[in-house]
Design an enzyme around this catalytic site. Sequence first.
Site, PDB file in Angstrom:
ATOM      1  N   HIS A  83      39.945  31.788  44.497  1.00 47.95           N
ATOM      2  CA  HIS A  83      39.087  32.976  45.257  1.00 47.95           C
ATOM      3  C   HIS A  83      40.325  34.311  45.610  1.00 47.95           C
ATOM      4  O   HIS A  83      41.409  34.023  45.170  1.00 47.95           O
ATOM      5  CB  HIS A  83      38.408  33.488  45.910  1.00 47.95           C
ATOM      6  N   HIS A 118      42.158  36.323  47.561  1.00 44.16           N
ATOM      7  CA  HIS A 118      42.152  36.699  48.716  1.00 44.16           C
ATOM      8  C   HIS A 118      43.854  36.618  48.558  1.00 44.16           C
ATOM      9  O   HIS A 118      44.185  35.279  48.019  1.00 44.16           O
ATOM     10  CB  HIS A 118      41.354  36.239  49.979  1.00 44.16           C
ATOM     11  N   ASP A 124      45.731  35.668  50.350  1.00 44.46           N
ATOM     12  CA  ASP A 124      46.612  34.566  50.762  1.00 44.46           C
ATOM     13  C   ASP A 124      46.424  32.924  50.123  1.00 44.46           C
ATOM     14  O   ASP A 124      46.903  32.360  50.109  1.00 44.46           O
ATOM     15  CB  ASP A 124      46.076  34.588  52.687  1.00 44.46           C
ATOM     16  N   HIS A 125      45.457  33.444  49.234  1.00 43.01           N
ATOM     17  CA  HIS A 125      45.217  32.015  48.023  1.00 43.01           C
ATOM     18  C   HIS A 125      46.572  32.425  46.564  1.00 43.01           C
ATOM     19  O   HIS A 125      46.091  31.416  45.890  1.00 43.01           O
ATOM     20  CB  HIS A 125      44.075  32.104  47.860  1.00 43.01           C
ATOM     21  N   HIS A 138      30.961  32.486  50.070  1.00 45.99           N
ATOM     22  CA  HIS A 138      32.652  33.476  51.073  1.00 45.99           C
ATOM     23  C   HIS A 138      32.438  34.759  50.188  1.00 45.99           C
ATOM     24  O   HIS A 138      31.310  35.058  50.371  1.00 45.99           O
ATOM     25  CB  HIS A 138      33.822  33.204  50.175  1.00 45.99           C
ATOM     26  N   ASP A 160      37.486  29.279  50.862  1.00 47.43           N
ATOM     27  CA  ASP A 160      36.807  29.319  51.758  1.00 47.43           C
ATOM     28  C   ASP A 160      35.984  29.929  51.827  1.00 47.43           C
ATOM     29  O   ASP A 160      35.139  29.669  50.715  1.00 47.43           O
ATOM     30  CB  ASP A 160      37.350  30.721  52.205  1.00 47.43           C
ATOM     31  N   HIS A 187      42.739  25.587  57.260  1.00 47.79           N
ATOM     32  CA  HIS A 187      42.917  27.024  56.769  1.00 47.79           C
ATOM     33  C   HIS A 187      43.029  27.265  58.581  1.00 47.79           C
ATOM     34  O   HIS A 187      41.726  28.744  58.636  1.00 47.79           O
ATOM     35  CB  HIS A 187      41.835  27.242  56.173  1.00 47.79           C
TER      36      HIS A 187
END
Lengths: 307, 307
Positions: free
Chosen positions: A64, A66, A68-69, A145, A215, A273
Amino acid sequence: MQMPFQLTILGSSSAMPTSSRYPTAQVLNVLGRFFLIDCGEGTQHQIRKNKIGFGKLNHILISHLHGDHFFGLIGLISTQMLLGRKNDLHIFAHSELQRYIQFQLDFLGITDPGFRLVFHPLNFKRPQVISEDDKLTITSFPLKHRIPCCGFRFDEKPKAPNIIKEKIKLYNIPIRDIKRIKAGEDFVAESGAVIPNNQLVIPAPPPRSFAYCSDTAFTETIIDTISGVDLLYHEATFAHDDLKTASETYHSTGVQAAQIARLAGAKKLLIGHFSARYKQPEIILQEAQAIFPNTEAANENETFQIG
Amino acid sequence: MQMPFQLTILGSSSAMPTSSRYPTAQVLNVLGRFFLIDCGEGTQHQIRKNKIGFGKLNHILISHLHGDHFFGLIGLISTQMLLGRKNDLHIFAHSELQRYIQFQLDFLGITDPGFRLVFHPLNFKRPQVISEDDKLTITSFPLKHRIPCCGFRFDEKPKAPNIIKEKIKLYNIPIRDIKRIKAGEDFVAESGAVIPNNQLVIPAPPPRSFAYCSDTAFTETIIDTISGVDLLYHEATFAHDDLKTASETYHSTGVQAAQIARLAGAKKLLIGHFSARYKQPEIILQEAQAIFPNTEAANENETFQIG
């Protein structure tokens, strides 16, 4: 020796990295082919640290959008350019990611990276096979999410049994019959005697499987898709004391990850995570193990053999 | 004890990071205020590792828009958001960087990060004071690279001398005269006797200075601006055997960095931005030291006291 089917943790933190944990990234080594799952900032550094050849990495899956990914993606692409990559690089992600990467390449004045970036948009509505060949099937499936998010399941294809060499000589089996025997047929010898298949072959080891869920909030809708996996990676951002925060942010606790593992009949659970608020995720691990004993916590640069 | 004026290396590699070196980033601690110079991928991770408080970091200087000098910026900004930052964050960079960061914030759906990002465009034509207060002057100056690129010089302001406490009592010096004495005046006692200034004060330590030159080809145009610095950081991407490559890519060798340090009358030289082709940059260091003995090689997480 069996060919590798193993997972290496490159990053195990949640949005905010700590001094010892990187944002999310994992590499699945399937028979010598490397699949990068998520690509937080610093992923290329971790790839080097784990001595994974950039050239062997042809598939990247982004769960996805976000940061941090996927913040590590542009650096990884830049390095592939510097290394003179020629092979296509396949990126499975939300369709918007292509616009993001294209903007960055334009900004950097890169008209031709020297290799093709092939974008494969994910389906966030229902499970879908996103890649399949004679060795491996990869299925994406929606998680729950704040923004569209997919998990991934990797299934090794069943392998043909190995024929026992001594039996070829013993029964004088012609080459043309070997394929049939491997496919499960008995063998009729010149004498007319029927040799049952199970006397001729050693069964192949069972196919191995891995599912990645991050997530996500706790959701039973994924159970069918991930059922029976050898290794389930499920995010466990919070301890159960912070269940309310977990729900509000569409994340899971260790307890919830363990419940999913149990419902899915996974053989082993790996959690990660972890929120930066926990110096040691020991409490999350203990809470998960109380429900699903065969649970481990992900740590940077650890490799888990699957199956 | 003198207040800090010290440099910490967060990343010392060139475009391609290695397993032990990050792309370029340094933090200059000036009297407890932290200035981040360049921000390659992984900088926020290194900031944590070096226990530098994100809240103390209010100024970021980006020399140029090659990815290895700014890919870490969006992750750092994201983390500042997660930490609930409120203070302005000042970014000195090419004016185009604002468009780049704005695109990313838009892409991530962030309408308000919770703090102001204040962009200060650099002048790539001539040296320019970009920040000045009663403690510190920062000057940018053009380097010679493939794209517009600036170096930075930090100059501590001269400090007033310290008055010797015993003398205040001895000569019965009124408070109103102390400021004048600190400014260099003699003191006329009640008796009419003139006490020379140098008997009343201890001179302040000399002001300290640091200059940062990366990325750049050898260019004497910078000499005036960086002259006499206590510490000169100058890139030294290549060994002298690779001088041709250095010239073609607008980078420097260790020998060239040392020549610049000598011409500028720097007190100490620090070299970095080492190409990944050298496992150990020892050869670059030796070549530099042969010309400018007081040279050190930058390594991750090392701190250099300046002056």
